[in-house]
Design a protein around this motif. Structure first.
Motif, PDB file in Angstrom:
ATOM      1  N   ALA A   1      -8.064   7.842   2.408  1.00  0.00           N
ATOM      2  CA  ALA A   1      -7.239   7.841   3.620  1.00  0.00           C
ATOM      3  C   ALA A   1      -7.533   6.598   4.446  1.00  0.00           C
ATOM      4  N   SER A   2      -7.900   5.525   3.790  1.00  0.00           N
ATOM      5  CA  SER A   2      -8.235   4.289   4.494  1.00  0.00           C
ATOM      6  C   SER A   2      -6.966   3.610   5.015  1.00  0.00           C
ATOM      7  N   PRO A   3      -7.010   3.081   6.232  1.00  0.00           N
ATOM      8  CA  PRO A   3      -5.837   2.355   6.746  1.00  0.00           C
ATOM      9  C   PRO A   3      -5.704   0.953   6.157  1.00  0.00           C
TER      10      PRO A   3
ATOM     11  N   VAL B   1      -1.360   6.363   0.311  1.00  0.00           N
ATOM     12  CA  VAL B   1      -0.361   5.821   1.235  1.00  0.00           C
ATOM     13  C   VAL B   1      -0.955   5.940   2.642  1.00  0.00           C
ATOM     14  N   PRO B   2      -1.321   4.790   3.273  1.00  0.00           N
ATOM     15  CA  PRO B   2      -1.166   3.399   2.849  1.00  0.00           C
ATOM     16  C   PRO B   2      -1.973   3.095   1.590  1.00  0.00           C
ATOM     17  N   ARG B   3      -1.567   2.027   0.891  1.00  0.00           N
ATOM     18  CA  ARG B   3      -2.159   1.699  -0.394  1.00  0.00           C
ATOM     19  C   ARG B   3      -3.614   1.250  -0.268  1.00  0.00           C
ATOM     20  N   ASP B   4      -4.428   1.676  -1.242  1.00  0.00           N
ATOM     21  CA  ASP B   4      -5.837   1.286  -1.311  1.00  0.00           C
ATOM     22  C   ASP B   4      -6.030  -0.037  -2.036  1.00  0.00           C
ATOM     23  N   ILE B   5      -5.093  -0.391  -2.901  1.00  0.00           N
ATOM     24  CA  ILE B   5      -5.247  -1.572  -3.766  1.00  0.00           C
ATOM     25  C   ILE B   5      -4.189  -2.601  -3.397  1.00  0.00           C
ATOM     26  N   ASP B   6      -4.627  -3.798  -3.109  1.00  0.00           N
ATOM     27  CA  ASP B   6      -3.721  -4.897  -2.756  1.00  0.00           C
ATOM     28  C   ASP B   6      -2.705  -5.093  -3.883  1.00  0.00           C
ATOM     29  N   PRO B   7      -1.394  -5.024  -3.574  1.00  0.00           N
ATOM     30  CA  PRO B   7      -0.375  -5.171  -4.623  1.00  0.00           C
ATOM     31  C   PRO B   7      -0.497  -6.461  -5.433  1.00  0.00           C
TER      32      PRO B   7
ATOM     33  N   THR C   1      -3.343  -3.996 -14.961  1.00  0.00           N
ATOM     34  CA  THR C   1      -2.106  -3.219 -14.827  1.00  0.00           C
ATOM     35  C   THR C   1      -2.266  -2.323 -13.611  1.00  0.00           C
ATOM     36  N   LEU C   2      -1.322  -2.409 -12.682  1.00  0.00           N
ATOM     37  CA  LEU C   2      -1.392  -1.635 -11.443  1.00  0.00           C
ATOM     38  C   LEU C   2      -0.189  -0.703 -11.339  1.00  0.00           C
ATOM     39  N   LEU C   3      -0.459   0.578 -11.180  1.00  0.00           N
ATOM     40  CA  LEU C   3       0.587   1.577 -10.955  1.00  0.00           C
ATOM     41  C   LEU C   3       0.405   2.173  -9.564  1.00  0.00           C
ATOM     42  N   ASP C   4       1.464   2.147  -8.755  1.00  0.00           N
ATOM     43  CA  ASP C   4       1.391   2.803  -7.447  1.00  0.00           C
ATOM     44  C   ASP C   4       2.350   3.983  -7.435  1.00  0.00           C
ATOM     45  N   MET C   5       2.543   4.589  -6.268  1.00  0.00           N
ATOM     46  CA  MET C   5       3.353   5.802  -6.191  1.00  0.00           C
ATOM     47  C   MET C   5       4.796   5.548  -6.627  1.00  0.00           C
TER      48      MET C   5
END
Length: 454
Positions: free
Chosen positions: A252-254, A282-288, A297-301
């Motif tokens: 739950a990090s901003p 959400v907000p994302r933990d990993i820089d896009p 390989t990065l998968l987000d929501m």
């Protein structure tokens, strides 16, 4: 007259970049709710914020003005203009707002149809609003009815069979990307509900080397022990990223926890060995921009949404049964809401009729000097009987109005007879009551808001 509004954005209407700007983290919810009810037209408010949606349920006096103000508040939170939100925000009123919430709690609006976690998330959102003292009669009835509907859906259908969730879809995506998971090393960042579901799903796939990182070490230890893994602090995360085949993050990090520069150093140390990152936060933990690194390989929501189409097909039949239950419960809520809306108008109409009789009697009192007391009572009774007979048919017709057109026609009736608007919050009712007949004595809107804030 009081109205219910629902305003929100979800994975169906808004991209992840906007959803994370609208997201409300735990410490931000209560101040946000207080900001909402500070507006003169908003008397009750509940905020539901999950990885896939941010929705506000507000009870308002003047819906057009309130909708505009709430949209402005959301726009300020997102750092944009209200006009730029219009394509992503949906707005529902009264029974349509209730129907939407009932569908959300039932898992019908989830990315994973039938996911069970959403019911707990909505329950916690309601409890936060109770703690903030921003609920009232209508919001209490709405959320308790919604939670009961969700429970009924899960009891009477198999929509949640298999306990599919975003976490299970993430683990399926990991298996598709790297092959069998039993021999893979997995790092889980976070120790909340989503992290636990993720750890459980990996454990079911035979993963035996698992590392859990969390700011609160005790929670990480408890989660790791349940599923046979190790635990540590965020300080140990870079070393784990070097070892890991798959990393799943759901804190739950901003702010981002994994940055591109730091990950570039990790990838160099891994000798470009491939790394799969799955960001469920959400907000994302990993820089896009981490996705631009070779071997990553990065998968987000948003990326996971394509993986849920199969889930939609499998659960469509059970979803249809769930919809029937939702509609049945909506009819009950509509009856309650309709009576809540109708009775004040009918009461005001009767009061207006009595006031007309009282006025005529007072105006003509000096003309009936020879009228006996008994005859005077007969004249008054006759006048009141005429008013009662005249209002009988409109009263019956108003009670029979269909929910879809009730509010507009009641508003017209109040305008035609010059009835005063009923202040929002005046119809105070026990939060436990199931029907409008259990109302408490009316109190003013200002007093109600002061009572909640005290």
């Amino acid at each position: 007259m009081t109205e219910l509004l629902a305003l929100g954005a979800s994975h169906k209407t808004a991209p992840l970049a906007l959803r994370e700007r609208l997201a409300l983290l735990d410490g931000q919810v209560e101040p946000f709710l207080q900001e909402l009810i500070a507006h003169p037209q908003v008397s009750e408010a509940v905020a539901v914020s999950t990885c896939n949606r941010t929705e506000l349920y507000v009870v308002v006096g003047e819906p057009v003005e309130a909708e505009s103000e709430v949209l402005s508040i959301l726009a300020r939170r997102a750092g944009t203009r209200p006009t730029e939100l219009l394509g992503s925000i949906y707005v529902e009123r009264n029974c349509d707002a209730a129907r939407h919430l009932f569908r959300v709690v039932s898992g019908l609006e989830s990315m994973i149809i039938g996911e069970a976690e959403i019911q707990g998330q909505v329950k916690r959102a309601y409890e936060r609003a109770l703690h903030a003292r921003t609920t009232g009669p209508l919001a209490n009835k709405l959320f308790r009815a919604a939670l009961a509907t969700g429970k009924r859906v899960r009891t009477q259908t198999t929509i949640s069979t298999g306990h599919a969730s975003v976490a299970s879809v993430a683990v399926d995506a990991a298996r598709d990307a790297v092959g069998p998971l039993a021999e893979r090393h997995v790092a889980i960042v976070g120790a909340g509900e989503t992290a636990e579901l993720t750890a459980r799903a990996f454990h079911a796939q035979g993963v035996s080397t698992m590392f859990v990182a969390n700011r609160h070490r005790d929670r990480a230890i408890a989660l790791a022990e349940r599923y046979g893994g190790a635990s540590g602090s965020f300080d140990e995360l870079p070393g784990e990223l070097v070892r890991a085949d798959v990393v799943v993050s759901s804190t739950a990090s901003p702010h981002a926890i994994v940055g591109a520069e730091e990950l570039a150093d990790v990838m160099a140390e891994r000798a470009r060995r491939p790394l799969l990152l799955i960001d469920l936060a959400v907000p994302r933990d990993i820089d896009p921009s981490c996705a631009e690194l070779e071997g990553v390989t990065l998968l987000d929501m948003d990326a996971l949404q394509s993986a849920v189409r199969t889930n939609l097909r499998v659960r469509r039949a059970e979803a249809a049964r769930a919809v029937d239950i939702v509609e049945d419960e909506i009819q009950r809520f509509a009856g309650w809401l309709g009576a809540l809306e109708v009775m004040p108008t009918l009461g005001a109409l009767r009061e207006r009729g009595d006031a007309v009789v009282d006025g005529l009697l007072a105006e003509n009192a000096g003309r009936w000097e020879g009228l006996s007391e008994r005859d005077a009572e007969r004249v008054e009774a006759f006048g009141r009987a005429i008013v009662k007979r005249l209002l009988h048919e409109p009263t019956q017709r108003v009670k029979e109005l269909d929910p879809e057109h009730r509010h507009a026609r009641l508003q017209l009736l109040r305008e035609l007879f010059g009835l005063d608007e009923t202040p929002a919050g005046e119809l105070a009712e026990s939060a436990e009551a199931g029907s409008p007949g259990d109302r408490l004595a009316p109190i003013s809107r200002g007093a109600e808001i002061r009572r909640r804030r005290a």
